[in-house]
Write an enzyme that holds these catalytic residues in place. Sequence first.
Site, PDB file in Angstrom:
ATOM      1  N   HIS A  99      -4.890  -1.354  -5.754  1.00  0.00           N
ATOM      2  CA  HIS A  99      -4.393  -0.025  -6.093  1.00  0.00           C
ATOM      3  C   HIS A  99      -5.596   0.864  -6.320  1.00  0.00           C
ATOM      4  CE1 HIS A  99      -0.550  -1.741  -6.734  1.00  0.00           C
ATOM      5  NE2 HIS A  99      -0.832  -2.294  -7.880  1.00  0.00           N
ATOM      6  N   ASP A 128       0.820  -1.219   0.000  1.00  0.00           N
ATOM      7  CA  ASP A 128       0.000   0.000   0.000  1.00  0.00           C
ATOM      8  C   ASP A 128       0.851   1.265   0.000  1.00  0.00           C
ATOM      9  OD1 ASP A 128      -2.262  -1.739   0.362  1.00  0.00           O
ATOM     10  OD2 ASP A 128      -1.619  -1.921   2.442  1.00  0.00           O
TER      11      ASP A 128
HETATM   12  P1  IMP Z   1      -2.569 -12.921   1.672  1.00  0.00           P
HETATM   13  O1  IMP Z   1      -1.716 -12.377   0.599  1.00  0.00           O
HETATM   14  O2  IMP Z   1      -4.034 -12.620   1.467  1.00  0.00           O
HETATM   15  O3  IMP Z   1      -2.318 -14.365   1.941  1.00  0.00           O
HETATM   16  O4  IMP Z   1      -2.201 -12.153   3.035  1.00  0.00           O
HETATM   17  C1  IMP Z   1      -0.963 -12.323   3.690  1.00  0.00           C
HETATM   18  C2  IMP Z   1      -0.511 -11.025   4.324  1.00  0.00           C
HETATM   19  O5  IMP Z   1      -0.156 -10.098   3.326  1.00  0.00           O
HETATM   20  C3  IMP Z   1      -1.586 -10.323   5.148  1.00  0.00           C
HETATM   21  O6  IMP Z   1      -0.981  -9.669   6.240  1.00  0.00           O
HETATM   22  C4  IMP Z   1      -2.156  -9.307   4.197  1.00  0.00           C
HETATM   23  O7  IMP Z   1      -2.767  -8.241   4.860  1.00  0.00           O
HETATM   24  C5  IMP Z   1      -0.909  -8.896   3.474  1.00  0.00           C
HETATM   25  N1  IMP Z   1      -1.145  -8.377   2.121  1.00  0.00           N
HETATM   26  C6  IMP Z   1      -1.366  -9.076   1.009  1.00  0.00           C
HETATM   27  N2  IMP Z   1      -1.477  -8.260  -0.046  1.00  0.00           N
HETATM   28  C7  IMP Z   1      -1.300  -7.020   0.401  1.00  0.00           C
HETATM   29  C8  IMP Z   1      -1.266  -5.720  -0.233  1.00  0.00           C
HETATM   30  O8  IMP Z   1      -1.407  -5.557  -1.435  1.00  0.00           O
HETATM   31  N3  IMP Z   1      -1.053  -4.679   0.599  1.00  0.00           N
HETATM   32  C9  IMP Z   1      -0.845  -4.818   1.928  1.00  0.00           C
HETATM   33  N4  IMP Z   1      -0.859  -5.992   2.541  1.00  0.00           N
HETATM   34  C10 IMP Z   1      -1.089  -7.082   1.791  1.00  0.00           C
END
Ligand code: IMP
Length: 518
Positions: A128, A100
Site C-alpha cells: 500500500h 492494488d
Molecule cells: P504471491 O502472493 O507472491 O504468491 O503471488 C501470487 C500472485 O498474486 C501473483 O500474480 C502476484 O502478482 C499476485 N499478488 C500478490 N499480492 C498482490 C497484491 O497485493 N497486489 C496485486 N497482486 C498481488
Amino acid sequence: MLPHFIVCSSLISSNLCKFFNTQSSAVTSKESESTQCDTGEPSLLEQVKDIAAKVNSIEKTLGVVKQSKESQAQTNKFTRPTKSTTLAGIDVVLGGQWGDEGKGKLVDILSQEYDVCARVAGGSNAGHTIVVDGVKYKFHLLPSGVLNKSATCVIGNGVVIHIPSFLNELDNLKSMGVDHKGRVLISDRAHMVFDFHQSVDGMSETKLGRNKIGTTKKGIGPAYASKISRNGIRVGDLLNWEYFEERFRTLATDTINAHPGLEIDVEEQLAYYKSISDRVNGMTVDTIQYTNDAYHNGQKILVEGANATMLDIDFGTYPYVTSSNPSVGSVLTGLGVSPNKVSGIYGTVKAYCTRVGEGPFPTELIPDGADSIGYHLGTVGAEYGTTTGRQRRCGWLDIPQMQYSCLINGFTAINLTKVDVLTGLKEIKLGVAYKYNGKYLKSMPACLKSLSEAEVEYETLPGWTEDISQCKNFEDLPENAQKYVLRVQELLGVPVRWVGVGPNRLDQIDRGEGWDLK
Ligand code: IMP
C-alpha cells in the site's frame, strides 16, 4: 440481548411471586367464582402459578437464581460486560479485484477513527502506498493504520510474516517520524516466512518457466505450504528458544531435502533469530484474546484486507492466485473472531481494472502506443507494483467479475478509487457480460480456459475532460463522471459510498451513509 433478557425475566419472576404470595388471598369474588366453575380451563390463580414456575425454571437454566459466591463467579465468565451494549463492531476493507485497488487510502482515512487496525492474511506480498502531505509511505506487512498515532496495529494469526522485512518496515517508519512503540502486536500463532521460503518461491517460478505464476517471490506460497504441511514455525515459538531451534533445524532439513540445490546457512539464520528474539517477543501476544477483548470493551476495529478477491486461493483465477484467502472469510480465520462481530464490509474497486502477474484478464487493454487507452491508464494511473515495481496490466472495469466479488464478500458499500484517471478519455467502457460459445455466462467460470476464451460485452459511456481532483462533493463531479459512478452502483447493486478523485489523503468524496441507491 442475553443480559436484558436475564434482567427482564428476574423482574417478571419476582413480581409474579410477589403477586402470588401477597395477592392470592385477595382474589375477587368474580375470580373465585370462575375458579369454582368447572369449565375444564385452569383458573387465573393456577395460570399465574404455572407461569411463575416456568419463569423460575428458565431462570434456573440461565443461572440467574441466587447462587453461592463461587457459582456466581463461574456465571460471570460467560456474561458479557455491561459495556458491550455499546459494541462498535469490526469493519473490513477488502480488495474487490486483482489487488492494488487503493485500499490503503481508505484504511488510512478510516483508521483515524478506529482503536485497532489489523492485517489478517497474506504477507509482505501486499503493498500500500499512502501519501500524506506529499510524503509517501509504503506498507507491506504493517497495517497502514499505524499512521494513526493512537491506533494499535495487530498482525493476525492468518498472516505469514518475514521478520527481517517486518523489522525493516518498522525501522523505516520510525526514521520517517512515525512512533509505533508499543502499538504493534504480532499474533503468537502467525507463521513465519524464512529467507529459504523466498528462495524456494524463486526456484519454483524458474521451474515453471513459461507457465510461471508471476509471484512476488516473497515466499508466500512456500510459507503457507509449510503451515498446511504442519512443519511451519510460528512467531510464538520464538518465546521458547530451544523449541524454536529444534523446529527450525527440522524445517531447514526437510526443505533442503525437498529442493535439491537449495542451500540454507542454518547457523547464520539461527544466530539472526537469536539476535532479534527479544525485540520480536516484546511484540508477540495472543491477538485472538486481545482483539476479542478490545471488541467487548467497545473499541472500534478495522481490518485492512491485503491482496484481493480474485487472488483468493479458493475464489480467484486459480492457479494464478496467492496462497491465502484475501476475501471476507479471512477476517474470521485470520483474526479469530466470530462472524456476528463483523459490521461494515467495504469493497475497494478501481474505476478500471489492473492485475500484476500472469493469468486471464478478460477486459485487458494492451498498451499499443502512446495513444492507446491501455497506455493512458498505466501512465496516468502510475500502475507499477508497490512491492515488485512491475508494470501492471490495465483494462476496463469488469462488472461480471465485480458481481462475483460482491456475491462472495457481501459488500455493504463500495469504495470506487482512481476515478480521476479516467479524466480525458472520450469514451469509457464497462464490461457488462461474459459470453462463452455464443451463450451468456451466469457467473464467473472456474475453468481458466473458459475464462480466457470468454468474450466480453461492453457498454459505452461518455467521458469528461474537467479536472475532478478538487471535487469535494458528489454533485461537484462533472455530469458524466456522476453517471459513470451511478451506473457502476446500479450494476453492482451496492452503494458506492466513496469516490477517489486523486492520490492524496483528502482526494476522496465520502457520500456518507443513509442515502439511497438512485
Ligand atoms: P504471491 O502472493 O507472491 O504468491 O503471488 C501470487 C500472485 O498474486 C501473483 O500474480 C502476484 O502478482 C499476485 N499478488 C500478490 N499480492 C498482490 C497484491 O497485493 N497486489 C496485486 N497482486 C498481488
